[in-house]
Design an enzyme around this catalytic site. Structure first.
Site, short mmCIF file in Angstrom:
data_model
loop_
_atom_site.label_atom_id
_atom_site.label_comp_id
_atom_site.label_asym_id
_atom_site.label_seq_id
_atom_site.Cartn_x
_atom_site.Cartn_y
_atom_site.Cartn_z
N LYS A 8 0.83 -1.21 0.00
CA LYS A 8 0.00 0.00 0.00
C LYS A 8 0.86 1.25 0.00
CE LYS A 8 -1.56 1.44 4.13
NZ LYS A 8 -1.29 2.81 4.56
N ASN A 9 1.84 1.29 0.91
CA ASN A 9 2.60 2.53 1.08
C ASN A 9 3.62 2.78 -0.03
OD1 ASN A 9 1.10 3.22 3.26
ND2 ASN A 9 2.61 2.60 4.80
N CYS A 69 -4.69 12.05 13.32
CA CYS A 69 -5.53 10.85 13.32
C CYS A 69 -5.26 10.16 14.63
CB CYS A 69 -5.21 9.97 12.11
SG CYS A 69 -3.54 9.38 12.13
N ARG A 86 0.66 14.34 13.49
CA ARG A 86 1.01 14.31 12.08
C ARG A 86 1.15 15.70 11.45
NH1 ARG A 86 -1.17 8.81 9.87
NH2 ARG A 86 0.88 8.83 8.96
N ASP A 120 4.64 0.34 12.21
CA ASP A 120 3.42 -0.29 11.69
C ASP A 120 3.27 -1.74 12.15
OD1 ASP A 120 2.79 2.06 10.44
OD2 ASP A 120 3.47 1.44 8.46
N ARG A 136 -8.67 -0.59 4.81
CA ARG A 136 -7.80 0.47 4.28
C ARG A 136 -6.43 -0.10 3.89
NH1 ARG A 136 -6.79 4.83 8.40
NH2 ARG A 136 -5.34 5.43 6.77
N1 EPU Z 1 6.70 14.51 11.33
C1 EPU Z 1 6.91 15.83 11.67
N2 EPU Z 1 6.75 16.76 10.70
C2 EPU Z 1 6.38 16.46 9.43
C3 EPU Z 1 6.18 15.11 9.08
C4 EPU Z 1 6.35 14.15 10.06
O1 EPU Z 1 7.23 16.14 12.81
O2 EPU Z 1 6.26 17.38 8.61
C5 EPU Z 1 6.86 13.47 12.36
C6 EPU Z 1 5.58 12.65 12.60
O3 EPU Z 1 4.71 13.31 13.48
C7 EPU Z 1 6.14 11.38 13.17
C8 EPU Z 1 7.50 11.23 12.46
O4 EPU Z 1 7.77 12.51 11.89
O5 EPU Z 1 6.38 11.55 14.55
C9 EPU Z 1 7.51 10.21 11.35
O6 EPU Z 1 6.38 10.36 10.51
P1 EPU Z 1 6.44 10.13 8.94
O7 EPU Z 1 6.34 11.45 8.27
O8 EPU Z 1 7.59 9.26 8.59
O9 EPU Z 1 5.09 9.34 8.72
P2 EPU Z 1 4.25 9.38 7.39
O10 EPU Z 1 5.17 9.57 6.27
O11 EPU Z 1 3.10 10.30 7.56
C10 EPU Z 1 4.39 6.85 6.74
C11 EPU Z 1 3.41 5.74 6.52
C12 EPU Z 1 2.86 5.30 7.88
C13 EPU Z 1 4.02 4.86 8.75
C14 EPU Z 1 5.05 5.99 8.88
C15 EPU Z 1 6.29 5.61 9.65
C16 EPU Z 1 2.48 6.23 4.37
C17 EPU Z 1 1.30 6.66 3.58
N3 EPU Z 1 2.32 6.20 5.67
O12 EPU Z 1 3.65 7.91 7.34
O13 EPU Z 1 2.01 4.19 7.61
O14 EPU Z 1 3.54 4.52 10.02
O15 EPU Z 1 5.46 6.43 7.56
O16 EPU Z 1 6.92 4.52 9.07
O17 EPU Z 1 3.51 5.88 3.82
C18 EPU Z 1 0.17 2.77 7.95
O18 EPU Z 1 0.41 2.25 6.86
O19 EPU Z 1 -0.66 2.27 8.77
C19 EPU Z 1 0.85 4.00 8.33
C20 EPU Z 1 0.40 4.81 9.30
#
Ligand code: EPU
Length: 452
Positions: free
Chosen positions: A25-26, A121, A126, A312, A405
């Site tokens: 998915k990701n 969420c 986030r 995850d 999802r």
């Molecule tokens: N963060 C910030 N600022 C930002 C962006 C992120 O502080 O601008 C922080 C977040 O709050 C968090 C950390 O950085 O504490 C890491 O978050 P990241 O940005 O890596 O998460 P994401 O990219 O939003 C993806 C996956 C998630 C997975 C995370 C961590 C996708 C669509 N989602 O989220 O997947 O948990 O990386 O590996 O790729 C899931 O599939 O269930 C899922 C939640």
């Protein structure tokens, strides 16, 4: 009362046989978003037909991408030949957090994008500061108007040297996509090393991008004028693979997991092997055998960016730890709300203490009992499925939209390995759920300290 779909699961069975893993998915979500970068057709194969992916396909269609499919075999053709809409719909962007990844390709292509804050969420806040910081560094202006961000780079984006203060998966992917069409060279430092990032970069390169260093913390992107067409075969879903492995281990079963990439899950294999579970890695498959009679040994888990223990997989791993003999600490370092769901696992009979919103102590082995529970998010939903398969009696899991999802036709695949699981549509009963109390850390501390 609203209609919801539920899983009814009768636990206590040993599972056996073979389960196949779908496309990630990701990884798929990002390649769909990236299709906006090219005016040539892109063919994506092995697309997982899960809710999040289908919604993002709909979303790019609404932005002007011609979409053919997806077919039942997971093939879709995306062709962003003409004009692309540069305003993301508020409703959809708030509902689908991953839609933030579309902002990079739209900005790179149109020189403008507007979108609302995607919102938090149940797993945490986030924020999106790293995206905005990156766009500014690449010469864009960021304004906030009527609760929307309006990002403009009318003369086009330019290459920049960008340091990520936190490692962000979608942040890395989004800026990497935007940089492929920027003027000059972009360097991303402290970038995410997740296999999905590398897979996206490899495909963009196959379409004419010039990216190097992906899979390491420093990614270098030399901008090009245009990207061509191509075919992407979605990489196997490592989180699905890991979820099935933990399911086999927690239920003391023997399961062969096929069509996967075992080398993406070293941190998980370390946990399972330490516990005494047999893990036999093969080419694109892995055999998990937990049928031995010796007690399972617990081990502390600290979630970490790749190649560390994936956040995850934290929830399925907590269920596994309830079946080990002894205590283990689970430290969730990535998201601040991602242990809330454990309150419902306690209602099923687990012995878990919450030290603070980031740390729990799991004491095993616990006899789990069937309950009526509600799935708060994809991964906690999968954890409840595993807990229900372990538990004595019947469990009803509500709100399985959350599970859909991320996991395609889960009940069909689980029935094939002997699980007693069925999907029903019914009225939503009020389910007392600690995890649906969302991100209120004070609730977690006041209401859930000590044994439950
Ligand atoms: N963060 C910030 N600022 C930002 C962006 C992120 O502080 O601008 C922080 C977040 O709050 C968090 C950390 O950085 O504490 C890491 O978050 P990241 O940005 O890596 O998460 P994401 O990219 O939003 C993806 C996956 C998630 C997975 C995370 C961590 C996708 C669509 N989602 O989220 O997947 O948990 O990386 O590996 O790729 C899931 O599939 O269930 C899922 C939640």
């Amino acid at each position: 009362m609203t209609q919801d779909q539920q899983f009814i699961i009768r636990g206590g069975r040993i599972l056996s046989g073979t389960v196949r893993v779908g496309g990630a998915k990701n990884a798929a979500l990002k390649v769909i978003a990236a299709s906006l970068l090219s005016k040539e057709p892109w063919r994506i194969e092995r697309l997982p037909l899960v809710e999040d992916v289908l919604r993002v396909v709909e979303l790019v269609r609404s932005l002007g991408v011609a979409v053919s499919g997806p077919q039942v075999d997971g093939t879709v053709i995306l062709h962003a030949e003409g004009e692309v809409v540069s305003d993301l719909d508020t409703e959809i962007a708030k509902r689908i957090r991953a839609s933030i990844v579309l902002t990079g390709p739209i900005l790179a292509r149109q020189g403008r994008v507007s979108f609302p804050h995607p919102g938090g969420c149940v797993i945490g806040e986030r924020p999106i500061d790293v995206f905005l910081k990156g766009y500014r560094a690449m010469g864009a202006e960021v304004a906030e108007e009527n609760d929307r961000y309006v990002v403009t780079a009318l003369g086009g984006l330019r290459g920049a040297d960008i340091f990520f203060p936190v490692v962000s998966v979608t942040g890395t992917e989004t800026l990497m996509m935007a940089a492929t069409l920027a003027k000059g060279t972009t360097v991303l430092r402290n970038a995410a090393m997740e296999p999905e990032v590398a897979s996206l970069a490899d495909f963009l390169n196959a379409c004419g991008a010039r990216i190097s260093g992906h899979g390491t913390p420093t990614i270098r992107i030399e901008g090009v004028d245009a990207l061509g067409g191509g075919t992407y075969r979605t990489m196997p879903d490592r989180i699905e693979t890991g979820s099935f492995a933990l399911m086999a281990a927690a239920t003391r079963s023997k399961i062969a997991i096929e069509a996967c990439e075992p080398s993406h899950l070293d941190a998980l294999w370390d946990l399972l092997q330490y516990a005494g579970v047999l893990v036999e890695k093969r080419e694109q498959s892995v055999l998990i055998d937990a049928t031995g009679s010796a007690p399972l040994a617990p081990k502390n888990i600290t979630t970490h960016e790749y190649p560390g223990f994936a956040t995850d997989l934290q929830a399925p791993a907590v269920v596994f730890l309830t079946q080990c003999s002894g205590a283990a600490r689970v430290h969730e370092t990535i998201f601040e709300g991602r242990l809330q769901w454990t309150g419902d696992l306690v209602r099923m009979g687990a012995s878990i203490e919450m030290a603070d919103p980031h740390r729990v102590f799991v004491h095993g082995p616990a006899s789990l009992r069937g309950r009526s529970i509600k799935s708060p998010d994809i991964r906690a939903g999968m954890a409840f499925v595993i807990a229900a398969l372990v538990a004595e009696g019947e469990t009803t899991i509500h709100n399985i939209y959350q599970i859909d999802r991320g996991y395609e036709k889960l009940e069909e695949r689980l029935r094939r390995i002997g699980a007693d699981i069925r999907r029903v549509t019914g009225n939503q009963e009020p389910v007392i759920s600690t995890s649906s109390v969302a991100d209120d850390a004070s609730y977690a501390l006041s209401g859930r300290t000590g044994k439950f």
